[in-house]
Design a protein around this motif. Structure first.
Motif, PDB file in Angstrom:
ATOM      1  N   LEU A   1       0.853  -1.180   0.000  1.00  0.00           N
ATOM      2  CA  LEU A   1       0.000   0.000   0.000  1.00  0.00           C
ATOM      3  C   LEU A   1       0.891   1.233   0.000  1.00  0.00           C
ATOM      4  O   LEU A   1       1.784   1.357   0.853  1.00  0.00           O
ATOM      5  N   THR A   2       0.684   2.128  -0.942  1.00  0.00           N
ATOM      6  CA  THR A   2       1.507   3.328  -1.017  1.00  0.00           C
ATOM      7  C   THR A   2       0.657   4.491  -1.507  1.00  0.00           C
ATOM      8  O   THR A   2      -0.544   4.341  -1.758  1.00  0.00           O
ATOM      9  N   SER A   3       1.275   5.660  -1.644  1.00  0.00           N
ATOM     10  CA  SER A   3       0.552   6.844  -2.105  1.00  0.00           C
ATOM     11  C   SER A   3       1.426   7.636  -3.058  1.00  0.00           C
ATOM     12  O   SER A   3       2.655   7.531  -3.033  1.00  0.00           O
TER      13      SER A   3
ATOM     14  N   PHE B   1       5.016   3.705   2.391  1.00  0.00           N
ATOM     15  CA  PHE B   1       4.376   2.470   1.941  1.00  0.00           C
ATOM     16  C   PHE B   1       4.544   1.394   3.008  1.00  0.00           C
ATOM     17  O   PHE B   1       5.451   1.436   3.838  1.00  0.00           O
TER      18      PHE B   1
ATOM     19  N   ALA C   1      -6.902  -6.845   7.391  1.00  0.00           N
ATOM     20  CA  ALA C   1      -5.686  -6.328   6.753  1.00  0.00           C
ATOM     21  C   ALA C   1      -4.562  -6.394   7.772  1.00  0.00           C
ATOM     22  O   ALA C   1      -4.612  -5.732   8.809  1.00  0.00           O
TER      23      ALA C   1
ATOM     24  N   ILE D   1      -8.784   1.986   4.569  1.00  0.00           N
ATOM     25  CA  ILE D   1      -7.448   1.681   4.053  1.00  0.00           C
ATOM     26  C   ILE D   1      -7.070   2.595   2.897  1.00  0.00           C
ATOM     27  O   ILE D   1      -5.952   3.115   2.841  1.00  0.00           O
ATOM     28  N   LEU D   2      -8.003   2.800   1.968  1.00  0.00           N
ATOM     29  CA  LEU D   2      -7.673   3.506   0.741  1.00  0.00           C
ATOM     30  C   LEU D   2      -8.062   4.982   0.743  1.00  0.00           C
ATOM     31  O   LEU D   2      -7.804   5.679  -0.234  1.00  0.00           O
TER      32      LEU D   2
ATOM     33  N   THR E   1       0.051   5.897   5.186  1.00  0.00           N
ATOM     34  CA  THR E   1      -0.394   6.361   3.875  1.00  0.00           C
ATOM     35  C   THR E   1      -0.241   7.869   3.701  1.00  0.00           C
ATOM     36  O   THR E   1      -0.866   8.458   2.824  1.00  0.00           O
TER      37      THR E   1
ATOM     38  N   ASN F   1      -2.995  -3.694  -9.641  1.00  0.00           N
ATOM     39  CA  ASN F   1      -3.219  -2.716  -8.571  1.00  0.00           C
ATOM     40  C   ASN F   1      -4.542  -1.989  -8.771  1.00  0.00           C
ATOM     41  O   ASN F   1      -5.091  -1.959  -9.874  1.00  0.00           O
TER      42      ASN F   1
ATOM     43  N   ARG G   1      -4.116   6.677  -3.569  1.00  0.00           N
ATOM     44  CA  ARG G   1      -3.796   5.572  -2.666  1.00  0.00           C
ATOM     45  C   ARG G   1      -3.791   4.311  -3.526  1.00  0.00           C
ATOM     46  O   ARG G   1      -4.780   4.026  -4.214  1.00  0.00           O
TER      47      ARG G   1
ATOM     48  N   LEU H   1      -3.094   0.171  -3.965  1.00  0.00           N
ATOM     49  CA  LEU H   1      -2.943  -1.167  -3.390  1.00  0.00           C
ATOM     50  C   LEU H   1      -2.421  -2.075  -4.495  1.00  0.00           C
ATOM     51  O   LEU H   1      -3.108  -2.328  -5.485  1.00  0.00           O
TER      52      LEU H   1
END
Length: 880
Positions: A94-96, A115, A129, A181-182, A189, A226, A259, A261
């Motif tokens: 998970l990153t941004s 991340f 998660a 999460i997102l 994040t 993703n 965001r 995934l």
């Protein structure tokens, strides 16, 4: 008659059968003609949980790795994901990434930031998660039950729990609200870079307060590996200087960010063990082999997955293209006159990849203009972005598969001040040798191109998994750096991965006119060797351990080749062969050429940079840069005092060679000569015209002398380990004798001599431990020594080295992994030695007697100087 009756009976029977058949057909026909609505009414279809989730709501849907929905539920923006059952237990990231931002000092467009690794599991009616640390230990031994035990003791912690609201009609996926999460903010994040323009070089701390009521969703997207949620996020930011004073409060910052995934590769790349003898970006891993030994650390290299498109041709020794090249997409906003230099700088690495058997590996392509499928923010794309902000360097980042060290993508942020900074550094380094550098305007286009290309080659090397090589600057003979044919062919060092952006400070003006190169060329001999070692596939093996004999053989071939040597830079700067900022194999010879250029520059700087500089701002800037550059070199030049040359060997481990007494004496002589020479380093025509500033002479003398004194900690160590070197006492006595020689001779002191004596008295006073200043230390130079309460000297050195009289760190089973050649050099652990304060106290008393005797024989400035030093000493000795 009977026959007639028989025929009549048969006819009657057939007639009855025909009538029944007709009646049946009419009934079937009537049944078929019943309207469909009548059937539906009789068996009404039940509405599913899945259907009810989206009934009457505004929904935007994207399909890819999973189907993802942006749902507006009574004014609330939510994100629902149809999470496939097949993805349970799979490793994900998970990153941004930033799309737009109101303050580029907090982060720039295209920048990927924080991340984490995730793994999703199902627990009853919930989707969990779980955060994977990434450094959890693994079992490499033969005890299979250990693996289960490790899993039980390192089970990823639950970060978020999502209720399964429904299953898809085919039951292949679970529908969950994945908004937390997102969408929602978390430390994992955060869209903001850890280091940004507002960090002010690390002196400023930034606290970001998320304002959820001012945040809105903009859309969702999905790709094969993703899914993406785009939102506009609002923050209130406080800026604190040095962790104490808040000088900016509640600064409004709005950022549009993705965001992301991402599913990590299911076919995990085979790792390659790191080796201290080759400079690579490494990934730490903990493993458990023999249960009696316990855990130990190994390191993987980080590298791109590079596989030949034609394995048979590759094995036959032909150059082949990779199945998947390393493509960098270049921002169309980059200034047009930079683009060719950037492309050529990155693609210069293809020369190095040819040594590994590949061709056309690195490719730079501008953002596609008419491709609606292309996105510069797509995590599958590596990009070179332009950021029009005040930072003066390039930032690069990458995403790594923690299981193997595979580089998944790499991005470069090219800030707007890059070219200006490169030009400024170049002018400071070579204004004396390159007439083209003597301008306040832009450098010639050819020089600009070479500067950007060279810098981009170094940045690209970092993106490929290489790190700085502190030994490469000292590989070439100093006189070779004055040769046009040599420098045009080999550049100024065998590697572009130098610790600093270096230029040829040895070359003289006459050399440049003959064609000597001043700017580094593309990848050199070391770079080609390192890329081959890192990327060439090894066939016929099944594990990283089985690769090692081949990797060691490649290293062994270059043993003794100075051009292929690697060395880590060290903050304590104890290895003269890994001293960055110094060029060539003889540092004194190099410094003499450099000083000759420096004096010439000081003589003519004011006339060279007079154009459009009525207030002397530019000339003052270059004068300051020249002096600071010289002072910067002293700290590295001082590595020859107590110098320890670090050698890496597969069998012997790490060994040290110590600087000889003869060589140390040579550098002591040179440092005292330097202190005299710097008194003439004044920029002609600047004094009286620019603003009032310090005379650089005293600052330079302080820099030279304090760097010498700060190396006493190494002298203590070397005195124990080597017979052919100065002991600490001998070194201090040598400095003391030279500093006070003019006093013994009864001479009138020069300004430099007065500065040296003033510094010496201050250092000795601090080292006695009598001053009530908690910052005092044994050396007085602030280089890692401290005084303990019992007066013992406390200095930093590796405990392994201290425990071996022969100064060899052997490769032992209990602390070295037999399948991982990695030798850590520990320089931040304390070792308590003998008390030393009495040495400085005794020296201070002798100095006091010497000064008392000198005062009656002196006059003028010299007498006043002695009287002040005597007062300082008495003041120290009177401390209760």
């Amino acid at each position: 008659m009977k026959r007639i009756v028989y025929m009549l009976l048969v006819s009657v029977v057939l007639l009855l059968v025909w009538q029944d058949d007709c009646i049946a057909q009419r009934k079937n026909k009537k049944k078929k003609n019943v309207p469909q609505t009548e059937t539906k009414q009789s068996t009404p279809k039940k509405e599913s949980d899945y259907d009810r989730l989206f009934k009457g709501k505004q929904v935007q849907t994207a399909k890819g790795l999973m189907t993802i929905h942006m749902v507006n539920d009574r004014g609330r923006d939510l994100v629902y994901a149809e999470f496939p059952v097949s993805l349970l237990g799979k490793d994900m990231m998970l990153t941004s990434a930033i799309r737009e931002i109101s303050d580029a000092g907090e982060g720039v467009v295209g920048q990927f930031n924080n991340f984490i690794y995730l793994r999703f599991t199902r627990l009853e009616s919930n989707l969990m998660a779980r955060i994977i640390p990434g450094d959890e230990p693994s079992n490499i031994g033969t005890e299979e039950n250990v693996t289960r035990s490790l899993e039980q003791n390192t089970n990823p912690g639950i970060w978020q729990s999502m209720k399964i609201m429904a299953y898809t009609p085919d039951s292949s996926a679970m529908v969950v609200d994945i908004t937390k999460i997102l969408v929602d903010h978390s430390d994992y994040t955060s869209p903001f870079a850890a280091f940004g323009g507002n960090s002010m070089g690390g002196f400023t701390q930034r606290q970001h307060q998320f304002r959820s009521n001012m945040t809105r969703l903009l859309g969702v997207n999905a790709f094969d590996n993703n899914v993406v949620v785009t939102g506009e996020y609002s923050y209130s930011v406080n800026h604190t200087f040095m962790g104490t004073q808040t000088y900016r409060k509640d600064v409004a910052v709005t950022v549009t960010a993705d965001r992301i995934l991402l599913l990590l590769p299911e076919d995990v790349m085979r790792p390659r063990f790191a080796d201290t003898r080759v400079g690579t970006v490494n990934l730490k891993k903990r493993v458990l082999g023999d249960l009696k030994e316990g855990f130990k650390e190994i390191r993987y290299t980080t590298r791109w997955r590079l596989e030949p498109s034609d394995e048979a041709a590759f094995r036959a020794g032909e150059l082949v293209e990779p199945k998947k090249p390393i493509v960098f997409y270049m921002d169309t906003l980059i200034p047009s006159d930079w683009k060719k230099a950037i492309k050529d700088g990155f693609e210069a690495w293809n020369k190095a990849f040819e040594t590994a058997g590949f061709k056309n590996v690195v490719r730079v392509i501008e953002f596609p203009k008419n491709d609606p499928e292309f996105s510069a923010i797509n995590i599958n794309n590596s990009v070179i972005r332009y950021s029009p902000m005040w930072l003066e360097f390039a930032q690069n980042s990458s995403h790594i598969d923690m299981r193997s060290g595979e580089i998944l993508n790499a991005s470069v942020m090219l800030h707007g001040g890059v070219l200006g900074n490169l030009e400024r550094m170049y002018k400071t380094a070579v204004m004396a040798s390159d007439p083209g550098a003597r301008t306040n305007g832009r450098l010639p286009e050819k020089t600009q191109y070479e500067l950007i290309k060279s810098y981009m080659t170094q940045v690209a090397g970092s993106c490929l998994g290489l790190i700085e090589n502190a030994k490469c600057e000292g590989a070439f003979a100093v006189d070779s750096l004055r040769s046009p044919s040599f420098t045009q062919k080999y550049g100024i060092a065998p590697s572009v991965m130098m610790s600093f952006q270096m230029y040829n400070i040895v070359a003289q003006e006459e050399d440049v006119l003959k064609g000597v190169r001043l700017i580094p060329t593309g990848p050199g001999e070391y770079d080609c060797y390192a890329i081959n070692w890192l990327y060439r596939p090894i066939y016929g093996v099944a594990s990283p351990a089985e690769e090692e004999p081949v990797l060691n053989e490649w290293i062994a071939k270059e043993k003794g080749n100075r051009n292929c040597a690697f060395g880590y830079g060290n903050r304590l700067i104890f290895d003269p062969s890994a001293a960055p900022a110094l060029l060539g194999d003889d540092h004194i010879k190099m410094m003499n050429y450099y000083l000759k250029n420096l004096k010439y520059a000081c003589e003519h700087l004011c006339e060279w940079y007079a154009e459009n500089d009525k207030d002397y701002t530019k000339r003052s800037t270059y004068a300051s840069l020249l002096i600071n550059s010289l002072d910067f070199k002293f700290r590295f030049l001082a590595s020859h005092f107590g110098g320890m040359y670090v050698n890496y060997d597969e069998k012997e481990g790490v060994t040290f060679d110590f600087e000889s007494r003869k060589e140390e004496k040579r550098y002591i002589d040179y440092f005292f000569t330097l202190m005299e020479e710097v008194s003439s380093l004044k920029v002609k025509g600047l004094e009286g015209n620019a603003e009032i500033s310090n005379d650089p002479t005293n600052m330079l003398v302080w820099g030279i002398f304090s760097q010498m004194f700060a190396k006493i900690e190494y002298m203590y160590f070397m005195g124990e380990k080597s017979k052919d070197t100065y002991t600490a006492e001998e070194f201090v006595e040598e400095l003391n004798r030279r500093v006070w020689a003019p006093t013994r001779e009864g001479r009138v002191l020069s300004m430099v001599e007065r500065s040296r004596q003033n510094i010496m008295v201050g250092l000795m006073s601090a080292s006695t431990g009598l001053l009530p200043d908690p910052r005092r230390n044994a050396a007085g130079g602030g280089a890692g020594q401290r005084q303990l309460a019992d007066g013992s000297l406390y200095y930093h050195i590796s405990p392994e080295v201290l425990n071996r009289v022969d100064c060899t760190i052997n490769r032992e089973a209990e602390n070295m992994d037999e399948h991982n050649i990695y030798f850590p050099i520990i320089t931040d652990l304390g070792a308590t030695r003998e008390p030393v304060q009495h040495i400085y106290f005794s020296m201070l008393l002798k100095t006091k007697d010497l000064i008392k005797q000198a005062i009656p024989r002196s006059s003028g400035e010299t007498r006043k100087h002695y009287e002040f030093l005597l007062y300082k000493i008495d003041d120290v000795l009177s401390v209760k």
